[in-house]
Design a protein around this motif. Sequence first.
Motif, PDB file in Angstrom:
ATOM      1  N   GLU A 152       0.842  -1.214   0.000  1.00 50.74           N
ATOM      2  CA  GLU A 152       0.000   0.000   0.000  1.00 50.74           C
ATOM      3  C   GLU A 152       0.867   1.250   0.000  1.00 50.74           C
ATOM      4  O   GLU A 152       0.588   2.216  -0.713  1.00 50.74           O
ATOM      5  CB  GLU A 152      -0.936   0.057   1.211  1.00 50.74           C
ATOM      6  N   GLU A 153       1.901   1.217   0.849  1.00 44.95           N
ATOM      7  CA  GLU A 153       2.781   2.382   0.956  1.00 44.95           C
ATOM      8  C   GLU A 153       3.433   2.685  -0.398  1.00 44.95           C
ATOM      9  O   GLU A 153       3.454   3.836  -0.856  1.00 44.95           O
ATOM     10  CB  GLU A 153       3.855   2.104   2.018  1.00 44.95           C
ATOM     11  N   LEU A 154       3.902   1.634  -1.069  1.00 52.35           N
ATOM     12  CA  LEU A 154       4.565   1.825  -2.362  1.00 52.35           C
ATOM     13  C   LEU A 154       3.562   2.298  -3.429  1.00 52.35           C
ATOM     14  O   LEU A 154       3.875   3.187  -4.234  1.00 52.35           O
ATOM     15  CB  LEU A 154       5.243   0.524  -2.814  1.00 52.35           C
ATOM     16  N   ALA A 155       2.348   1.722  -3.402  1.00 55.19           N
ATOM     17  CA  ALA A 155       1.337   2.104  -4.400  1.00 55.19           C
ATOM     18  C   ALA A 155       0.936   3.567  -4.231  1.00 55.19           C
ATOM     19  O   ALA A 155       0.847   4.309  -5.214  1.00 55.19           O
ATOM     20  CB  ALA A 155       0.121   1.195  -4.288  1.00 55.19           C
ATOM     21  N   ASN A 156       0.711   3.997  -2.988  1.00 61.39           N
ATOM     22  CA  ASN A 156       0.350   5.400  -2.740  1.00 61.39           C
ATOM     23  C   ASN A 156       1.457   6.335  -3.201  1.00 61.39           C
ATOM     24  O   ASN A 156       1.201   7.371  -3.816  1.00 61.39           O
ATOM     25  CB  ASN A 156       0.124   5.647  -1.236  1.00 61.39           C
ATOM     26  N   PHE A 157       2.672   5.928  -2.885  1.00 61.47           N
ATOM     27  CA  PHE A 157       3.825   6.741  -3.277  1.00 61.47           C
ATOM     28  C   PHE A 157       3.891   6.856  -4.803  1.00 61.47           C
ATOM     29  O   PHE A 157       4.050   7.950  -5.348  1.00 61.47           O
ATOM     30  CB  PHE A 157       5.106   6.104  -2.725  1.00 61.47           C
ATOM     31  N   ALA A 158       3.728   5.720  -5.494  1.00 57.78           N
ATOM     32  CA  ALA A 158       3.845   5.709  -6.967  1.00 57.78           C
ATOM     33  C   ALA A 158       2.753   6.555  -7.611  1.00 57.78           C
ATOM     34  O   ALA A 158       3.011   7.276  -8.584  1.00 57.78           O
ATOM     35  CB  ALA A 158       3.775   4.274  -7.482  1.00 57.78           C
ATOM     36  N   ARG A 159       1.532   6.468  -7.078  1.00 54.76           N
ATOM     37  CA  ARG A 159       0.413   7.219  -7.670  1.00 54.76           C
ATOM     38  C   ARG A 159       0.640   8.725  -7.589  1.00 54.76           C
ATOM     39  O   ARG A 159       0.177   9.480  -8.425  1.00 54.76           O
ATOM     40  CB  ARG A 159      -0.890   6.861  -6.950  1.00 54.76           C
ATOM     41  N   ASN A 160       1.359   9.143  -6.547  1.00 53.04           N
ATOM     42  CA  ASN A 160       1.593  10.584  -6.369  1.00 53.04           C
ATOM     43  C   ASN A 160       2.914  11.062  -6.974  1.00 53.04           C
ATOM     44  O   ASN A 160       3.259  12.229  -6.861  1.00 53.04           O
ATOM     45  CB  ASN A 160       1.561  10.932  -4.876  1.00 53.04           C
ATOM     46  N   LEU A 161       3.611  10.120  -7.602  1.00 49.82           N
ATOM     47  CA  LEU A 161       4.908  10.468  -8.178  1.00 49.82           C
ATOM     48  C   LEU A 161       4.698  11.074  -9.569  1.00 49.82           C
ATOM     49  O   LEU A 161       3.885  10.579 -10.337  1.00 49.82           O
ATOM     50  CB  LEU A 161       5.735   9.176  -8.296  1.00 49.82           C
ATOM     51  N   ASP A 162       5.425  12.145  -9.837  1.00 49.14           N
ATOM     52  CA  ASP A 162       5.294  12.797 -11.139  1.00 49.14           C
ATOM     53  C   ASP A 162       6.271  12.134 -12.117  1.00 49.14           C
ATOM     54  O   ASP A 162       7.434  12.512 -12.188  1.00 49.14           O
ATOM     55  CB  ASP A 162       5.582  14.302 -10.962  1.00 49.14           C
ATOM     56  N   ILE A 163       5.779  11.118 -12.855  1.00 46.66           N
ATOM     57  CA  ILE A 163       6.634  10.414 -13.828  1.00 46.66           C
ATOM     58  C   ILE A 163       6.221  10.829 -15.231  1.00 46.66           C
ATOM     59  O   ILE A 163       5.053  10.711 -15.594  1.00 46.66           O
ATOM     60  CB  ILE A 163       6.465   8.887 -13.729  1.00 46.66           C
ATOM     61  N   THR A 164       7.177  11.301 -16.005  1.00 49.78           N
ATOM     62  CA  THR A 164       6.885  11.627 -17.400  1.00 49.78           C
ATOM     63  C   THR A 164       7.965  11.021 -18.293  1.00 49.78           C
ATOM     64  O   THR A 164       9.057  10.679 -17.819  1.00 49.78           O
ATOM     65  CB  THR A 164       6.824  13.156 -17.635  1.00 49.78           C
ATOM     66  N   VAL A 165       7.627  10.877 -19.561  1.00 47.42           N
ATOM     67  CA  VAL A 165       8.570  10.319 -20.521  1.00 47.42           C
ATOM     68  C   VAL A 165       8.733  11.328 -21.643  1.00 47.42           C
ATOM     69  O   VAL A 165       7.753  11.899 -22.115  1.00 47.42           O
ATOM     70  CB  VAL A 165       8.026   8.991 -21.094  1.00 47.42           C
ATOM     71  N   HIS A 166       9.975  11.570 -22.015  1.00 44.73           N
ATOM     72  CA  HIS A 166      10.234  12.505 -23.115  1.00 44.73           C
ATOM     73  C   HIS A 166      11.455  12.019 -23.869  1.00 44.73           C
ATOM     74  O   HIS A 166      12.511  11.794 -23.272  1.00 44.73           O
ATOM     75  CB  HIS A 166      10.457  13.915 -22.554  1.00 44.73           C
TER      76      HIS A 166
END
Length: 239
Positions: free
Chosen positions: A53-67
């Motif tokens: 749960e801790e990892l999933a919450n963290f990942a959902r709020n992480l700003d990941i972009t691809v360029h």
Amino acid sequence: MIVTIDGPAGAGKSTVAKLLAARLGFEYLDTGAMYRAVAWAALQAGIDLANPEELANFARNLDITVHRGQVFVDGKEVGEPLRTPEVTQASRYAADNDAVRAHLVTLQRRYAAGRNVVTEGRDQGSLVFPEAEVKFFLTASPEERARRRLREYERAGHQVPSFEEVLQELNARDQRDASRPWGRLVKPPGAIEVATDGLSVEQVVNHLEAVVRAAIAEKSKRGEIAAERCGQASSGTTG
Ligand code: DC
């Protein structure tokens, strides 16, 4: 147009996908780097990766972009730190976490929407883009893949483990990748399998490029036929 390249760790997917994308003028999507980015950022933030749960919450709020084939976290390119043995080990927590997978799959589909993309990973042709026009499944023997991994570590200047250690780690990763309940490594239906042992990168890319160009030609022929039919139908109704 979507071209997927799936296969086990060390089969040469990244190298081949990058070159193929450049030759075709397509974007390149490295989905492994997205799982690595979650693991890297979680390690930095002191997150308990073994707590789903801790990892999933963290990942959902992480700003990941691809360029341009690179992964950015909070607007900054991460680069080499994604490739360390520590992050490689830790990325399995992201890959085994269904909620993290669901989130990254959404980001991958969003990225590909309206683009020509060569995308590589474990589940691209099977789960993320089942409708992809061309699918490849790249393989190589475990020994060949271990040799390639060792060369990668050497080139990157990381501490180099022994051949046996790398082979053992690869076998363990293969097993984990193949036994994941959701998004596991499988040869997608309709995928063309390419065994890369004994082939140069150039030979593999040439082969893949020829297959994709044939698919593009076929697609445009179908488009022309459809356009002709459309023309006939409309001239039929109006004439
Ligand atoms: O291909 P790679 O070594 O960069 O992948 C890093 C990790 O992410 C590895 O544990 C497998 C996992 N992965 C995945 O589960 N699904 C993908 N589409 C891509 C990578």
